[in-house]
Design an enzyme around this catalytic site. Structure first.
Site, mmCIF file in Angstrom:
data_model
loop_
_atom_site.group_PDB
_atom_site.id
_atom_site.type_symbol
_atom_site.label_atom_id
_atom_site.label_comp_id
_atom_site.label_asym_id
_atom_site.label_seq_id
_atom_site.Cartn_x
_atom_site.Cartn_y
_atom_site.Cartn_z
ATOM 1 N N THR A 119 -4.364 0.881 -2.486
ATOM 2 C CA THR A 119 -5.388 2.219 -2.655
ATOM 3 C C THR A 119 -5.534 2.171 -4.038
ATOM 4 O OG1 THR A 119 -4.437 3.205 -0.948
ATOM 5 C CG2 THR A 119 -5.509 4.640 -2.543
ATOM 6 N N ASP A 140 0.913 -1.403 0.074
ATOM 7 C CA ASP A 140 0.015 0.144 -0.024
ATOM 8 C C ASP A 140 0.848 1.319 -0.060
ATOM 9 O OD1 ASP A 140 -2.181 1.402 -0.163
ATOM 10 O OD2 ASP A 140 -2.736 1.202 1.972
ATOM 11 N N LYS A 193 2.274 4.882 -0.958
ATOM 12 C CA LYS A 193 1.568 5.794 -1.768
ATOM 13 C C LYS A 193 2.107 7.118 -1.092
ATOM 14 C CE LYS A 193 -2.588 4.939 1.059
ATOM 15 N NZ LYS A 193 -4.133 5.069 1.118
ATOM 16 N N ASN A 228 1.337 7.486 2.804
ATOM 17 C CA ASN A 228 2.198 6.657 3.913
ATOM 18 C C ASN A 228 3.521 6.925 3.869
ATOM 19 O OD1 ASN A 228 -0.448 5.314 4.469
ATOM 20 N ND2 ASN A 228 0.024 3.691 2.920
ATOM 21 N N ASP A 245 2.394 2.707 7.889
ATOM 22 C CA ASP A 245 1.553 2.018 7.557
ATOM 23 C C ASP A 245 1.673 0.585 7.022
ATOM 24 O OD1 ASP A 245 -1.510 1.471 7.073
ATOM 25 O OD2 ASP A 245 -1.747 3.040 5.926
#
Ligand code: ATP
Length: 462
Positions: A188, A142, A144, A147, A160
């Protein structure tokens, strides 16, 4: 990089009484994060507090445990560090390193996009971080800009790990169980890799796909796969449907094209393609010392507008036409003081004849015109309305919708970049605007005049 094996994960059990809890620094779906100070050492930490009842009710135990398990395995300058964990009857506490400068995403919003040296630097830090993470048998899944946090020295601190996968098999191919998240995929929408969408398999190189999306976003201001709905975004990802905007650096484009590859075994940086050494030696990273990058000073993040075919660079420096100076400013100001009668007359007229009157809260419009409001390399046509108040409203002219305002304050400062482009600097963000008629200096002059009218006197008195 020899950064493993610190001694700060002490074996002493802490309690909430060992810390002074300060302000809230963030809220997640299942947690609140506080700034806290350890009583003994005065060291600042971010303490993530999770309500046990809430976790159980939402069935997030696995998610929380995974985050803890991953964080305990990590000891590297580019990751948030977990120093202590403890609990009381109602809550779990994770004592984390404090990333004082917040999320990378905020900087993208503030600056619209990064210049090439900053994109190179920050994505190089991500590459170094991923090399370490994967060497530990962990896929983030995840990754991005939200994070990726930043510490006081402006180095990245990845966080995260609720969606992370710890692989027993270091080759990195394993069924990715549906995570505890509400959607049926892990991650995401905009950064999720095609293999996670189509086969629900996560690879180490799923993180390299996200890296490709981030390189694209830092350079251009927006992620490559966009759409109104997740479904549209997924369609584009699985079809590799994206474009490079005008002005995108050629060498960065080459890197992105080698990362955004549908086949996870064909991505630059994956084992089949020669591993991280190949990725680190891509020409985009020329000059980066990956071994010592965590000890070096990152380049400053400054507002930057890349040259595009519609926004030629450097013509302003040749601009010699007599234009705007103090004398001209005074001249304009004395010309433009509006009497009450005149205001009433002009407002009446504005009401009758100007279709943008309905957006300006009955304020007198001082200047209006179509501009392209840029976000990185992307632009949207807007009607810009400078009014008394002062206000700077911008309206979507096609749908006739007020999209927002550039917030006025004493710190607001307009700046002409060239004939076409001007910046409006505010404390939280720099707005990039292009005057379609190539009269950016008129906007700058008018905004300066209004600034002078509302804030100039205050400064003179200081
Ligand atoms: P969710 O759990 O819904 O995915 P999240 O991961 O953003 O959300 P948290 O990890 O609880 O949730 O973080 C909440 C907010 O606190 C984030 O917006 C983040 O910016 C901030 N935050 C989290 N950890 C730190 C930290 N170590 N230092 C500074 N800020 C932090």
């Amino acid at each position: 990089m020899s950064v493993d094996g610190g001694d700060s994960k002490k074996n002493v059990k802490k309690t909430p009484n060992d810390f002074i809890f300060g302000k809230v620094i963030g809220e997640g779906s299942y947690s609140t994060v506080y700034l806290a100070k350890e009583v003994d050492s005065s060291t600042e930490y971010a303490i993530k507090v999770l309500e046990k009842r809430h976790i159980m009710r939402e069935r997030k135990t696995q998610y929380v445990m995974r985050e803890k398990e991953v964080l305990m395995k990590l000891n590297h300058p580019f990751f948030i560090r977990l120093f202590f964990t403890f609990q009381d009857t109602d809550r779990l506490y994770f004592v984390l390193s404090y990333a004082r400068r917040g999320e990378l995403l905020d900087y993208i919003h503030r600056l619209s996009s990064f210049d090439e040296p900053c994109t190179k630097w920050y994505t190089a830090e991500i590459v170094a971080a991923l090399e370490y993470l994967h060497s530990k048998g962990i896929i983030h899944r995840d990754l991005k800009p939200e994070n990726i946090l930043l510490n006081d020295e402006m180095h990245i601190q990845i966080t995260d790990f609720g969606s992370a996968k710890i692989l027993k098999d270091v080759k990195g191919e394993e069924e990715a169980p549906v995570s505890g998240r509400t959607t049926s995929f892990v991650g995401t929408a905009q950064y999720v890799s095609p293999e996670i969408l189509t086969s629900k398999k996560a690879y180490y190189s799923s993180d390299l796909w996200a890296l490709g999306c981030i390189v694209y976003q830092l350079m251009s201001g927006l992620p490559p796969f966009r759409g109104g709905h997740e479904y549209q975004i997924f369609q584009k990802i699985t079809k590799l449907e994206y474009e490079f905007p005008d002005g995108f650096s050629v060498v960065a484009q080459d890197l992105v094209e080698k990362l955004l590859v549908l086949d996870p075994e064909q991505r630059l940086g994956c084992e089949e393609m020669g591993g991280f050494e190949k990725l680190k030696s891509h020409p985009f990273y020329e000059g980066i010392d990956f071994e010592h990058i965590h000890e070096q000073k990152p380049p400053p993040l400054i507002p930057f507008l890349p040259a595009t075919s519609t926004n030629p660079e450097n013509i302003w420096s040749n601009y010699r036409q007599p234009g705007f100076d103090d004398a001209r400013m005074v001249e304009i100001i004395t010309q433009t003081v509006i009497t009450d009668d005149e205001r009433k007359k002009r407002l009446d007229d504005q009401k009758q004849t100007n279709k943008y009157h309905k957006f300006v809260e009955n304020n007198l419009i001082l200047k209006q015109g179509f501009v392209d409001k840029r976000k990185g390399l992307f632009a949207r046509k807007r009607m810009l309305l400078l009014t008394e108040g002062p206000h700077l409203y911008y309206v979507d002219p096609v749908n006739q919708v007020l999209k927002g305002q550039i917030p006025w304050s004493e710190e607001l400062r307009p700046e002409a970049k060239n004939f076409k482009t001007f910046f409006v600097h505010t404390p939280n963000r720099t707005y990039y605007l292009e005057d379609r008629e190539s009269r950016s200096e008129e906007w700058v002059a008018k905004i300066s005049e209004v600034w002078q009218q509302y804030f100039g006197n205050r400064n003179n008195k200081k």
